[in-house]
Scaffold this active site. Structure first.
Site, PDB file in Angstrom:
ATOM      1  N   SER A 180       0.864  -1.182   0.000  1.00 30.27           N
ATOM      2  CA  SER A 180       0.000   0.000   0.000  1.00 30.27           C
ATOM      3  C   SER A 180       0.895   1.225   0.000  1.00 30.27           C
ATOM      4  O   SER A 180       2.039   1.170   0.470  1.00 30.27           O
ATOM      5  CB  SER A 180      -0.898   0.003   1.246  1.00 30.27           C
ATOM      6  OG  SER A 180      -1.521   1.268   1.424  1.00 30.27           O
ATOM      7  N   TYR A 193      -2.456  -0.364  10.392  1.00 30.95           N
ATOM      8  CA  TYR A 193      -2.357  -0.839   9.013  1.00 30.95           C
ATOM      9  C   TYR A 193      -1.057  -0.372   8.380  1.00 30.95           C
ATOM     10  O   TYR A 193      -0.324  -1.165   7.771  1.00 30.95           O
ATOM     11  CB  TYR A 193      -3.553  -0.321   8.211  1.00 30.95           C
ATOM     12  CG  TYR A 193      -3.554  -0.745   6.765  1.00 30.95           C
ATOM     13  CD1 TYR A 193      -3.789  -2.066   6.407  1.00 30.95           C
ATOM     14  CD2 TYR A 193      -3.326   0.187   5.744  1.00 30.95           C
ATOM     15  CE1 TYR A 193      -3.803  -2.459   5.076  1.00 30.95           C
ATOM     16  CE2 TYR A 193      -3.333  -0.193   4.416  1.00 30.95           C
ATOM     17  CZ  TYR A 193      -3.580  -1.521   4.086  1.00 30.95           C
ATOM     18  OH  TYR A 193      -3.573  -1.907   2.758  1.00 30.95           O
TER      19      TYR A 193
END
Length: 314
Positions: A180, A193
């Site tokens: 990501s 995250y």
């Protein structure tokens, strides 16, 4: 006084413009390359294949003639994905839970994957993962541990075991880590995250370097990391909150992101062009890692403003 920040900002702006121009030229060169036939007959394992980007990747690889091993927790959903692929009977389903113990993943699970692959795995797509929405000071430690297990430790255990098997079997292997942009630049209310994806990114960067030494035997070992911004999947709806409960809604940014199908095509392009890294999203989001390096003071201001005005849901 800005202590020379105006000059830094000009340098950043010029660098970003040049970088964006190079990216556009690179994409134009890759289009229509006709090299996707390299996937025909290859065996590809996709984790998190029951929905979202994992399902889109499986479909894209299947269209190119690859044989898919669809991995995930929910066998029924995986079988539904299998039936939507071209030539469903050519593909297989493997139950796999990245939240399992490291021993299970590196032992029995890896052996089941290797057996299903017929003793030769050409591509490993580390796609499965879970997101998070919450404020650091309110987040339970169990949430941090859960995200690290699913997004990092689970992948490490499985990938290490499968790489070892590939080296011992003397077969080529390409590992694709779906990370990501938050694995490169953290943002507020995504700490658990982002931290897990930072670790995920570092692992794959180290793996790339270490696997290269095995190429002396004439074999090919590649690692591609993919860092998307926002993709229209269920990632935010399935995210954990600070308490560990389900977030259960789709953020605006996620809903307005690129389609999983477009992201899957970009991954194919990156594989065909022998890329080691792919950043996906609008140019201003892809530029964030560069901005973080060249003008960290500016990035910190942007993130502080986002923290004060956006809240968890932005």
């Amino acid at each position: 006084k800005n202590n020379g920040n105006d000059g830094n900002f000009a340098l950043v702006a010029a660098s970003l413009a040049a970088w964006a121009s190079r990216r556009r030229r690179g994409r134009r060169r890759r289009r229509g390359s006709g090299l996707r036939r390299i996937l025909s007959g290859k065996t590809v394992l996709v984790t998190g294949a029951s929905s979202g980007l994992g399902e889109a990747l499986a479909a894209a690889f299947a269209r190119q003639g690859a044989r898919l091993l669809l991995a995930g927790r929910d066998v029924d959903k995986l079988k539904a994905t299998q039936q939507r692929l071209s030539e469903p009977a050519r593909h297989a389903v493997v139950q796999l839970d990245l939240a399992a113990s490291d021993g299970e993943l590196s032992g029995d699970a890896a052996s089941r994957v290797w057996a299903a692959a017929g003793g030769r795995l050409d591509l490993l797509i580390n796609n499965a993962g879970q997101s998070y929405r919450g404020e650091i000071v309110e987040t339970e430690m169990g949430v941090h541990r859960r995200l690290m297990q699913v997004n990092y430790f689970g992948h490490v255990a499985l990938t290490t075991a499968l790489c070892r098997k590939a080296i011992e079997a003397g077969c080529d292997l390409t590992v694709v880590g779906i990370s990501s942009l938050q694995g490169l630049v953290s943002q507020p209310y995504r700490s658990a995250y982002a931290a897990s994806k930072h670790a995920f990114q570092a692992f794959h960067d180290g793996l790339r370097a270490e696997l290269s030494r095995h190429e002396k035997s004439g074999k090919v070992y590649r690692v591609l990391t993919v860092s998307p911004a926002y993709i229209r999947t269920g990632l935010s709806a399935n995210a954990l909150t600070a308490s560990g409960a389900a977030y259960a809604k789709t953020d605006y940014a996620t809903a307005s992101g690129m389609t999983p199908e477009a992201a899957a095509e970009a991954v194919l392009d990156a594989l065909e062009s022998d890329s080691s890294e792919l950043l996906l999203g609008p140019w201003h989001l892809r530029a964030a890692p560069l901005l973080r390096r060249l003008a960290p003071w500016l990035m910190f201001k942007i993130m502080a403003k986002r923290a004060s005005s956006g809240g968890v849901t932005k």
